[in-house]
Design a protein around this motif. Sequence first.
Motif, PDB file in Angstrom:
ATOM      1  N   LEU A   1       0.818  -1.219   0.000  1.00  0.00           N
ATOM      2  CA  LEU A   1       0.000   0.000   0.000  1.00  0.00           C
ATOM      3  C   LEU A   1       0.851   1.269   0.000  1.00  0.00           C
ATOM      4  O   LEU A   1       0.525   2.234  -0.688  1.00  0.00           O
ATOM      5  N   THR A   2       1.928   1.288   0.759  1.00  0.00           N
ATOM      6  CA  THR A   2       2.755   2.499   0.844  1.00  0.00           C
ATOM      7  C   THR A   2       3.393   2.828  -0.498  1.00  0.00           C
ATOM      8  O   THR A   2       3.389   3.987  -0.940  1.00  0.00           O
ATOM      9  N   HIS A   3       3.958   1.814  -1.183  1.00  0.00           N
ATOM     10  CA  HIS A   3       4.529   2.041  -2.518  1.00  0.00           C
ATOM     11  C   HIS A   3       3.462   2.590  -3.474  1.00  0.00           C
ATOM     12  O   HIS A   3       3.707   3.546  -4.222  1.00  0.00           O
ATOM     13  N   LYS A   4       2.293   1.984  -3.435  1.00  0.00           N
ATOM     14  CA  LYS A   4       1.219   2.384  -4.349  1.00  0.00           C
ATOM     15  C   LYS A   4       0.707   3.781  -4.030  1.00  0.00           C
ATOM     16  O   LYS A   4       0.397   4.559  -4.937  1.00  0.00           O
ATOM     17  N   LYS A   5       0.627   4.093  -2.747  1.00  0.00           N
ATOM     18  CA  LYS A   5       0.145   5.417  -2.344  1.00  0.00           C
ATOM     19  C   LYS A   5       1.117   6.502  -2.798  1.00  0.00           C
ATOM     20  O   LYS A   5       0.704   7.577  -3.260  1.00  0.00           O
ATOM     21  N   LEU A   6       2.411   6.235  -2.704  1.00  0.00           N
ATOM     22  CA  LEU A   6       3.410   7.204  -3.158  1.00  0.00           C
ATOM     23  C   LEU A   6       3.338   7.396  -4.671  1.00  0.00           C
ATOM     24  O   LEU A   6       3.509   8.508  -5.172  1.00  0.00           O
ATOM     25  N   ALA A   7       3.064   6.319  -5.391  1.00  0.00           N
ATOM     26  CA  ALA A   7       2.901   6.436  -6.849  1.00  0.00           C
ATOM     27  C   ALA A   7       1.686   7.308  -7.182  1.00  0.00           C
ATOM     28  O   ALA A   7       1.723   8.106  -8.130  1.00  0.00           O
ATOM     29  N   GLU A   8       0.618   7.165  -6.404  1.00  0.00           N
ATOM     30  CA  GLU A   8      -0.575   8.002  -6.599  1.00  0.00           C
ATOM     31  C   GLU A   8      -0.265   9.467  -6.296  1.00  0.00           C
ATOM     32  O   GLU A   8      -0.703  10.370  -7.025  1.00  0.00           O
ATOM     33  N   MET A   9       0.485   9.705  -5.225  1.00  0.00           N
ATOM     34  CA  MET A   9       0.843  11.076  -4.862  1.00  0.00           C
ATOM     35  C   MET A   9       1.676  11.731  -5.960  1.00  0.00           C
ATOM     36  O   MET A   9       1.493  12.904  -6.276  1.00  0.00           O
ATOM     37  N   GLU A  10       2.579  10.957  -6.545  1.00  0.00           N
ATOM     38  CA  GLU A  10       3.374  11.484  -7.663  1.00  0.00           C
ATOM     39  C   GLU A  10       2.481  11.838  -8.843  1.00  0.00           C
ATOM     40  O   GLU A  10       2.607  12.926  -9.428  1.00  0.00           O
ATOM     41  N   LYS A  11       1.570  10.939  -9.165  1.00  0.00           N
ATOM     42  CA  LYS A  11       0.661  11.167 -10.283  1.00  0.00           C
ATOM     43  C   LYS A  11      -0.201  12.407 -10.055  1.00  0.00           C
ATOM     44  O   LYS A  11      -0.496  13.161 -10.998  1.00  0.00           O
ATOM     45  N   ASP A  12      -0.588  12.622  -8.807  1.00  0.00           N
ATOM     46  CA  ASP A  12      -1.423  13.782  -8.456  1.00  0.00           C
ATOM     47  C   ASP A  12      -0.591  15.029  -8.161  1.00  0.00           C
ATOM     48  O   ASP A  12      -1.135  16.031  -7.683  1.00  0.00           O
ATOM     49  N   LYS A  13       0.735  14.935  -8.421  1.00  0.00           N
ATOM     50  CA  LYS A  13       1.658  16.062  -8.214  1.00  0.00           C
ATOM     51  C   LYS A  13       1.644  16.557  -6.770  1.00  0.00           C
ATOM     52  O   LYS A  13       1.639  17.758  -6.492  1.00  0.00           O
ATOM     53  N   LYS A  14       1.645  15.598  -5.843  1.00  0.00           N
ATOM     54  CA  LYS A  14       1.665  15.923  -4.422  1.00  0.00           C
ATOM     55  C   LYS A  14       3.010  15.616  -3.768  1.00  0.00           C
ATOM     56  O   LYS A  14       3.137  15.642  -2.543  1.00  0.00           O
ATOM     57  N   LEU A  15       4.007  15.285  -4.599  1.00  0.00           N
ATOM     58  CA  LEU A  15       5.358  15.133  -4.085  1.00  0.00           C
ATOM     59  C   LEU A  15       6.352  15.509  -5.179  1.00  0.00           C
ATOM     60  O   LEU A  15       6.045  15.465  -6.369  1.00  0.00           O
ATOM     61  N   LEU A  16       7.547  15.886  -4.747  1.00  0.00           N
ATOM     62  CA  LEU A  16       8.589  16.273  -5.691  1.00  0.00           C
ATOM     63  C   LEU A  16       9.316  15.067  -6.242  1.00  0.00           C
ATOM     64  O   LEU A  16       9.509  14.934  -7.456  1.00  0.00           O
ATOM     65  N   HIS A  17       9.698  14.144  -5.347  1.00  0.00           N
ATOM     66  CA  HIS A  17      10.574  13.041  -5.749  1.00  0.00           C
ATOM     67  C   HIS A  17      10.647  12.066  -4.579  1.00  0.00           C
ATOM     68  O   HIS A  17      10.342  12.403  -3.438  1.00  0.00           O
ATOM     69  N   ILE A  18      11.060  10.825  -4.895  1.00  0.00           N
ATOM     70  CA  ILE A  18      11.327   9.821  -3.865  1.00  0.00           C
ATOM     71  C   ILE A  18      12.808   9.476  -3.913  1.00  0.00           C
ATOM     72  O   ILE A  18      13.345   9.189  -4.990  1.00  0.00           O
ATOM     73  N   VAL A  19      13.459   9.510  -2.769  1.00  0.00           N
ATOM     74  CA  VAL A  19      14.824   8.992  -2.649  1.00  0.00           C
ATOM     75  C   VAL A  19      14.725   7.731  -1.802  1.00  0.00           C
ATOM     76  O   VAL A  19      14.310   7.801  -0.636  1.00  0.00           O
ATOM     77  N   THR A  20      15.057   6.587  -2.372  1.00  0.00           N
ATOM     78  CA  THR A  20      14.926   5.340  -1.630  1.00  0.00           C
ATOM     79  C   THR A  20      16.277   4.732  -1.317  1.00  0.00           C
ATOM     80  O   THR A  20      17.202   4.776  -2.133  1.00  0.00           O
ATOM     81  N   GLN A  21      16.392   4.169  -0.134  1.00  0.00           N
ATOM     82  CA  GLN A  21      17.582   3.426   0.265  1.00  0.00           C
ATOM     83  C   GLN A  21      17.463   1.957  -0.135  1.00  0.00           C
ATOM     84  O   GLN A  21      18.408   1.195   0.058  1.00  0.00           O
ATOM     85  N   ASN A  22      16.315   1.571  -0.670  1.00  0.00           N
ATOM     86  CA  ASN A  22      16.055   0.175  -1.001  1.00  0.00           C
ATOM     87  C   ASN A  22      16.549  -0.177  -2.404  1.00  0.00           C
ATOM     88  O   ASN A  22      16.614   0.677  -3.285  1.00  0.00           O
TER      89      ASN A  22
END
Length: 309
Positions: free
Chosen positions: A110-131
């Motif tokens: 759910l968290t990965h998918k929610k972040l993808a939705e936020m990106e699509k809705d232009k609610k975040l700048l970028h993701i930096v992942t350590q994974n």
Amino acid sequence: MNLVKKLKISSRNYVTQFFIPKHEAANPRDIEIIQNYLCDKPKILVVTGAGISTESGIPDYRSEGVGLYQRSNHKPVQYPEFIRSHEIRKRYWARNFLGWPKFSNVQPNLTHKKLAEMEKDKKLLHIVTQNVDNLHAKAGSKEFTELHGNGYKVICVGHEGKDRCGYSIDRHDFQKILESFNQDLKEKAEIMKSESFRPDGDVEISSDDIKKFYLPQCPQCMGDLKPNIVFFGDNIPMDRIEKVVNLIINSDGILVLGSSLQVFSGYRIILQAKELGLPTAIVNIGATRADHLVDIKINAKCSDIMKEL
């Protein structure tokens, strides 16, 4: 209750028991705090760690009670050892070969998918992942930087600097090559799908299996091959560090999800954000290295918070 639903519940309970540390359910106030924090920050920079992937069934190293360091004395391979020793490379790749079918089949949560939705809705700048698990890509995210690389690509490290041949291959294709050289272990790799694996996708196997394993060299220069990840003891490429610094400068705040920030590459992001006077928040089960620095710390499972946003 139908069989599919029972299997899903059983799988979810297994993941909770073995990969996610003990925690309290997120309370409405925690959710409200993060909601308010994000509401005026359309250029939030999200930093993700192993704690978001444990809910997909990938164990982490440090979580209390369930992390690999808590359950065994196993230590991940160090980059200098990997480069120096053929036997260590062979052992690493034999374990990775047997763990790959299950590791590569892990799906975003759910968290990965929610972040993808936020990106699509232009609610975040970028993701930096350590994974290094590729789950952000699987979830549909486009704007992300893999700080420590990606286990889904294999590169040649046979030569340094300008002389490096530049050979690379998709990890799925490399698996087929390994299978062609290790037919006697191919069937075992399928059987290992039912076994648990380590945070980087490798599994525990016998010394006899390691001895039998054949590791091919780079087909272009006969150099050594490694996954395109930053091993412990290795350095993050400078251009990647510079990119992250620019992302911090252009963001309007930092949100850390599922990371203890014990590795300096992640902790440094908070340090740089504080130098710039940017607001910072962390959602993580348990203490982190930066708890004393951030404006907001929520002690909760990431999906409990994200599903309500």
